[in-house]
Design an enzyme around this catalytic site. Structure first.
Site, PDB file in Angstrom:
ATOM      1  N   ASP A 271     -20.783  -9.255 -78.131  1.00  0.00           N
ATOM      2  CA  ASP A 271     -19.305  -9.574 -77.884  1.00  0.00           C
ATOM      3  C   ASP A 271     -19.023 -10.649 -78.984  1.00  0.00           C
ATOM      4  O   ASP A 271     -18.424 -10.591 -79.962  1.00  0.00           O
ATOM      5  CB  ASP A 271     -19.301  -9.978 -76.542  1.00  0.00           C
TER       6      ASP A 271
ATOM      7  N   HIS B  32     -16.230  -5.348 -77.831  1.00  0.00           N
ATOM      8  CA  HIS B  32     -14.671  -4.802 -77.466  1.00  0.00           C
ATOM      9  C   HIS B  32     -14.040  -5.663 -78.716  1.00  0.00           C
ATOM     10  O   HIS B  32     -14.453  -6.501 -79.470  1.00  0.00           O
ATOM     11  CB  HIS B  32     -14.469  -5.638 -76.206  1.00  0.00           C
TER      12      HIS B  32
ATOM     13  N   HIS C  93     -10.772 -18.218 -75.234  1.00  0.00           N
ATOM     14  CA  HIS C  93      -9.584 -17.940 -74.352  1.00  0.00           C
ATOM     15  C   HIS C  93      -8.159 -18.735 -74.493  1.00  0.00           C
ATOM     16  O   HIS C  93      -7.273 -18.560 -73.632  1.00  0.00           O
ATOM     17  CB  HIS C  93      -9.926 -17.610 -72.910  1.00  0.00           C
TER      18      HIS C  93
ATOM     19  N   ASP D  29     -14.025 -14.804 -79.773  1.00  0.00           N
ATOM     20  CA  ASP D  29     -14.261 -13.791 -78.858  1.00  0.00           C
ATOM     21  C   ASP D  29     -12.936 -12.776 -78.856  1.00  0.00           C
ATOM     22  O   ASP D  29     -11.927 -13.045 -78.401  1.00  0.00           O
ATOM     23  CB  ASP D  29     -14.259 -14.364 -77.347  1.00  0.00           C
TER      24      ASP D  29
ATOM     25  N   GLU E 120     -11.544  -5.111 -72.396  1.00  0.00           N
ATOM     26  CA  GLU E 120     -12.896  -5.736 -71.578  1.00  0.00           C
ATOM     27  C   GLU E 120     -12.441  -6.991 -71.152  1.00  0.00           C
ATOM     28  O   GLU E 120     -13.054  -7.273 -70.032  1.00  0.00           O
ATOM     29  CB  GLU E 120     -13.645  -6.298 -73.093  1.00  0.00           C
ATOM     30  N   GLU E 121     -11.445  -7.634 -71.703  1.00  0.00           N
ATOM     31  CA  GLU E 121     -11.046  -9.008 -70.853  1.00  0.00           C
ATOM     32  C   GLU E 121     -10.629  -9.016 -69.474  1.00  0.00           C
ATOM     33  O   GLU E 121     -10.855  -9.925 -68.707  1.00  0.00           O
ATOM     34  CB  GLU E 121      -9.941  -9.845 -71.910  1.00  0.00           C
TER      35      GLU E 121
HETATM   36 ZN   LIG Z   1     -15.540 -11.360 -75.094  1.00  0.00          ZN
END
Ligand SMILES: [Zn+2]
Length: 720
Positions: free
Chosen positions: A432, A357, A538, A367, A404-405
């Site tokens: 990922d 992603h 995140h 990420d 994706e998130e």
């Molecule tokens: Zn991810």
């Protein structure tokens, strides 16, 4: 007695003998390439591929992809799609940007205030800030929020519920602490955040606050950013709380692709969607959560619930009282998958799909764009092979997934869109988080576990030797292994021991884009990553500055991951005979069944159901797998029918009617757990029936599983 042990010994010897001329010799890690008639020619091609992925170019990709926040559906997200499409085209891939319209939220108004005790103020949630980070002040950084949370207002006393697992809420009940009507504060870790919201909702909470405790990924683990890689006081973990264990993808289109032309009448209304939580949830940093936790009365929490803030944690309820006000901006928003193809020569309908992603909550250096940078260098390598005249036998399809998130949306919608073609796919390879540190890990279906090991034996490690050698060292059981408390989207948590005494390859749960391919469509899948100390997941601090300092300063692990990932694609696309091992599959399912049988004995006592039909099915698959493995090695005759039989075996493990209560999930062996979220439940129909104490359903699901295993065995046996 003696005879019996003699027979067992004979079988063990026979087993090891079958392996001796093949790939299981633990003492040597020499390269083995299964599935090719002309191994020398393949080695030459792979050598050329491995020379291409370039650390400097990977750094350039990552710098460009992460120069602005690029949440799904934003103009900056679209710009990253265009960059990826350009690189795909430069490599010679036939490339298109594919749009879907999907139901996702951005935060409009998010406020959390303490309304009691009088005089305590929280001033939250505050913006994330540390001294000297160059990326934190961009106005496009989205406020911290939970994707898929409803709008809502709640004002109530607070209870502390540890990680928010069913066991944690049971414990509160034992302590006499009422959760109904209260706001539950829970910490990140141990399970998927959607599970926390799911369980809190089941127990009647009015709202949920999810915070990052310094014990789990902050100063308790090591120095906080920017001094070290761990989460600073103001760092917040964004993330979706959608119930992806019900179904992933657009919450309004289960099983259907959200193409732009889809009429609204074909959508489920958000209020009816089983993926969408009913109670409001929002995340906090520990700087913001601390005053709330500090002002909880009631009994001291169980000692294992104590985090690393400097006071004794109590469970409440109150006197701390919170008012949450969440206004979410939900709309159908356009997202952009980028899909690039190279047509196969002899088996164009047998797709080899690889994906990663591209969207991020903020900058997403680790990420997911460490994966995107690795993927682009893998594609660069494929492009150089194409330019030198190499052609894949199978069609290569590379996907750069969006959203994706929010809930694996871009991959799920594309998978649902292409369900028919994917019925013939040879494999799906996911990456990922490619790099958050130096420790290699992998997960996969049992038929591809040995394939992954073979790949890693062909790729050099930055530490010297091969990736396989380094992996074996860090996976030794006495080695202190780091599990990032499920902060990560995929943790590669390996089984305790591997059947062969080999480097363990983990099972696929959920939390990344392989879900639709494996668990909905039955495409054999793998997921790889290289992990380390990473506390900025995140948050705004998962950015290029963090990555250069702590992730992979010289991008040599990026190069390694590009090589591993690309070699999976090149080898699978070029193999004469598909390199699957179904003997391993049958054996592994037997191990799962033995564990479930013991659990059922504990749960049901004398009434425990008879597992023999399923155990027989697993043995049947193992035997059929062993037989076809001999034919795979001989490689006589045209391999088309052999490959077709091999491909059909994984599809035969799909249950046509799906799992009980969640029919989107069709795979009989793997699903995400309803109460774990990321971690895989193996043989989910059977295990979840036992966990519910439902004897009749357990018996019924043993029958369903036995039928699936026998179908897979017969699919292999149809080749003679
Ligand atoms: Zn991810």
């Amino acid at each position: 007695m003696k005879l019996l042990s003699g027979a067992v010994l004979f079988l063990v010897l026979l087993g090891s003998n079958l392996r001796a001329f093949d790939h299981s010799n633990k003492e040597e890690s020499a390269a083995i390439i299964s599935g090719f008639r002309d191994v020398a020619a393949e080695q030459e091609i792979e050598k050329r591929f491995l020379a291409v992925p370039d650390p400097k170019l990977a750094e350039e990709h990552l710098r460009i992809l992460t120069q602005a926040p690029h949440i799904a559906g934003s103009p900056e997200d679209k710009a990253t799609a265009e960059y990826v499409a350009k690189k795909f085209r430069e490599a010679g891939l036939d490339t298109e940007i594919v749009e879907y319209k999907v139901w996702i939220n951005y935060p409009a108004e998010i406020s959390v205030e303490m309304t009691a005790p009088a005089g305590v103020e929280m001033h939250g949630p505050r913006r994330e800030h540390v001294d000297g980070d160059p990326f934190q002040d961009d106005p496009r950084v989205v406020n911290a929020y939970n994707g898929m949370s409803p709008s809502g207002d709640a004002e109530a006393e607070v209870v502390y519920a540890n990680y928010g697992s069913p066991e944690d809420f049971d414990k509160l009940q034992q302590l006499g602490v009422e959760v109904r009507g209260k706001i539950a504060i829970v910490r990140y870790g141990e399970n998927f955040r959607g599970v926390k919201a799911f369980v809190a909702q089941e127990r009647g909470a009015a709202g949920v606050i999810i915070y990052s405790d310094p014990k789990d990924d902050g100063y308790y683990r090591g120095d906080a950013y920017p001094k070290g890689p761990w989460r600073p006081a103001s760092g917040v973990q964004r993330g979706s709380i959608g119930f992806m264990f019900q179904f992933p993808g657009d919450p309004t289109t289960p099983g259907v692709a959200s193409v732009p032309s889809l009429p609204d009448s074909k959508r489920v209304s958000p209020a009816q969607s089983e993926q969408l939580p009913k109670i409001p949830a929002t995340p906090l940093s520990y700087a913001d959560a601390a005053p709330v936790l500090e002002h909880l009365g009631g009994p001291p929490s169980p000692r294992e619930w104590q985090g690393a803030l400097p006071f004794t944690y109590h469970v409440g309820p109150g006197p701390a009282k919170i008012r949450m006000h969440l206004k979410q901006d939900y709309q159908l928003r356009t997202i952009w998958d980028v899909v690039g193809k190279v047509r196969g020569t002899s088996s164009p309908d047998e797709w080899v799909v690889a994906g990663n992603h591209r969207d991020a909550w903020v900058y997403g250096a680790v990420d997911p764009n460490s994966g995107t940078a690795a993927m682009l260098e893998a594609v660069h390598g494929v492009g150089e092979l194409l330019k030198s005249g190499w052609k894949p036998k199978r069609t290569i399809v590379i996907g750069s997934w969006d959203a994706e998130e929010e809930g694996l949306i871009g991959s799920t919608e594309w998978g649902e869109d292409h369900a028919r073609e994917l019925g013939n796919a040879a494999a799906y390879f996911n990456v990922d988080v490619a790099v958050s540190g130096t420790k290699f890990g992998a997960s996969g279906v049992p038929s591809l576990k040995e394939f992954i090991r073979e790949i890693t034996k062909a790729v050099p490690s930055p530490r010297g030797g091969t990736v396989y050698d380094a992996w074996r060292k860090t996976s030794e059981p006495n080695q202190e292994s780091y599990h990032p408390q499920e902060t990560n989207t995929s943790t590669h948590r390996p089984p305790a021991a591997d059947l062969r005494g080999e480097v363990p390859v983990g099972d696929l749960g959920s939390g990344s884009d392989y879900t639709v391919f494996l668990q909905h469509l039955g495409v054999p899948s793998t997921d790889i990553g290289s992990t380390g100390d990473y506390g900025v997941y995140h948050s705004v601090f998962d950015n290029f500055a963090w990555f250069k300092k702590f992730g992979d300063p010289d991008f040599r692990y990026e190069q390694q991951m590009a090589r591993v990932y690309g070699l999976e694609i090149v080898r699978m696309a070029g193999a004469d005979v598909l390199p699957y091992d179904y003997e391993d599959y049958g054996k592994e399912v037997s191990v799962y069944l033995d564990a479930a049988k013991n659990k059922a004995k504990d749960r049901f006592g004398d009434k425990a159901p008879d597992f023999s039909a399923a155990l027989e099915g697993a043995r049947h698959l193992e035997e059929a797998g062993a037989k076809i493995l001999q034919k795979q090695r001989k490689m006589t005759g045209a391999p088309d029918r052999l490959n077709a039989a091999l491909r059909q075996a994984e599809r035969a493990l799909l249950i046509p009617e799906g799992l009980p209560n969640r029919p989107w999930y069709h795979h009989a062996i793997y699903a995400p757990g309803q109460y774990t979220g990321y971690a895989a439940v193996v043989i989910p129909g059977v295990n979840e029936a036992i966990d519910h104490g439902d004897l009749r359903r357990t018996e019924q699901q043993i029958g369903v599983l036995a039928a699936a295993l026998n179908r897979a065995a017969l699919a292999l046996e149809q080749y003679r």
